[in-house]
Design an enzyme around this catalytic site. Structure first.
Site, PDB file in Angstrom:
ATOM      1  N   MET A  15       5.944 -42.804  11.487  1.00 11.72           N
ATOM      2  CA  MET A  15       5.572 -41.552  10.925  1.00 11.72           C
ATOM      3  C   MET A  15       5.079 -41.940   9.388  1.00 11.72           C
ATOM      4  SD  MET A  15       6.026 -37.415  11.170  1.00 11.72           S
ATOM      5  CE  MET A  15       6.718 -37.501  12.714  1.00 11.72           C
ATOM      6  N   HIS A  16       4.097 -42.945   9.070  1.00 14.00           N
ATOM      7  CA  HIS A  16       3.830 -43.398   7.882  1.00 14.00           C
ATOM      8  C   HIS A  16       2.903 -42.388   7.260  1.00 14.00           C
ATOM      9  CE1 HIS A  16       0.374 -45.303   9.187  1.00 14.00           C
ATOM     10  NE2 HIS A  16       1.058 -45.409  10.172  1.00 14.00           N
ATOM     11  N   ALA A  17       2.471 -42.681   6.044  1.00 12.93           N
ATOM     12  CA  ALA A  17       1.378 -41.591   5.280  1.00 12.93           C
ATOM     13  C   ALA A  17       0.258 -40.963   6.266  1.00 12.93           C
ATOM     14  CB  ALA A  17       0.999 -42.114   4.198  1.00 12.93           C
ATOM     15  N   PRO A  19      -0.473 -40.957   9.703  1.00 15.77           N
ATOM     16  CA  PRO A  19      -0.269 -39.948  10.714  1.00 15.77           C
ATOM     17  C   PRO A  19       0.501 -38.741  10.161  1.00 15.77           C
ATOM     18  CG  PRO A  19       1.077 -41.983  10.859  1.00 15.77           C
ATOM     19  CD  PRO A  19       0.193 -42.470  10.110  1.00 15.77           C
ATOM     20  N   ALA A  20       1.288 -38.690   9.094  1.00 20.16           N
ATOM     21  CA  ALA A  20       2.008 -37.410   8.764  1.00 20.16           C
ATOM     22  C   ALA A  20       0.947 -36.689   8.224  1.00 20.16           C
ATOM     23  CB  ALA A  20       2.902 -37.970   7.397  1.00 20.16           C
TER      24      ALA A  20
END
Length: 86
Positions: A15-17, A19-20
């Protein structure tokens, strides 16, 4: 009453930037509170720093709890969103 489900992240980057940010935007579409928990640490899915702070990696399991006026719709759509994006 509340809705709850478990989801295992399959995205190789976790869950990197990006998709977050999408997750937070999706959570904000609903009146219900949406809490994402990883390893016993709950965070508000409507807060980007909380979501990023979970440090979710590929293969990690998160629990999502949805509670509020539109919880049934919100839980179903949020779970579908996770399947399509993470």
């Amino acid at each position: 009453m509340s809705q709850e489900f478990t989801f295992t992240v399959s995205d190789p980057e976790g869950m990197h930037a990006r998709p977050a940010g999408l997750l937070v935007a999706k959570a904000q579409e609903y009146q219900s509170s949406i809490i994402v928990t990883r390893d016993g640490k709950p965070v508000d899915a409507k807060r980007i720093f909380g979501v990023m702070g979970l440090g979710v990696k590929q293969g990690d399991e998160v629990t999502v709890k949805v509670q509020g006026n539109d919880e049934v719709k919100a839980a179903a759509e949020f779970e579908q969103f996770l399947k399509e994006n993470l």
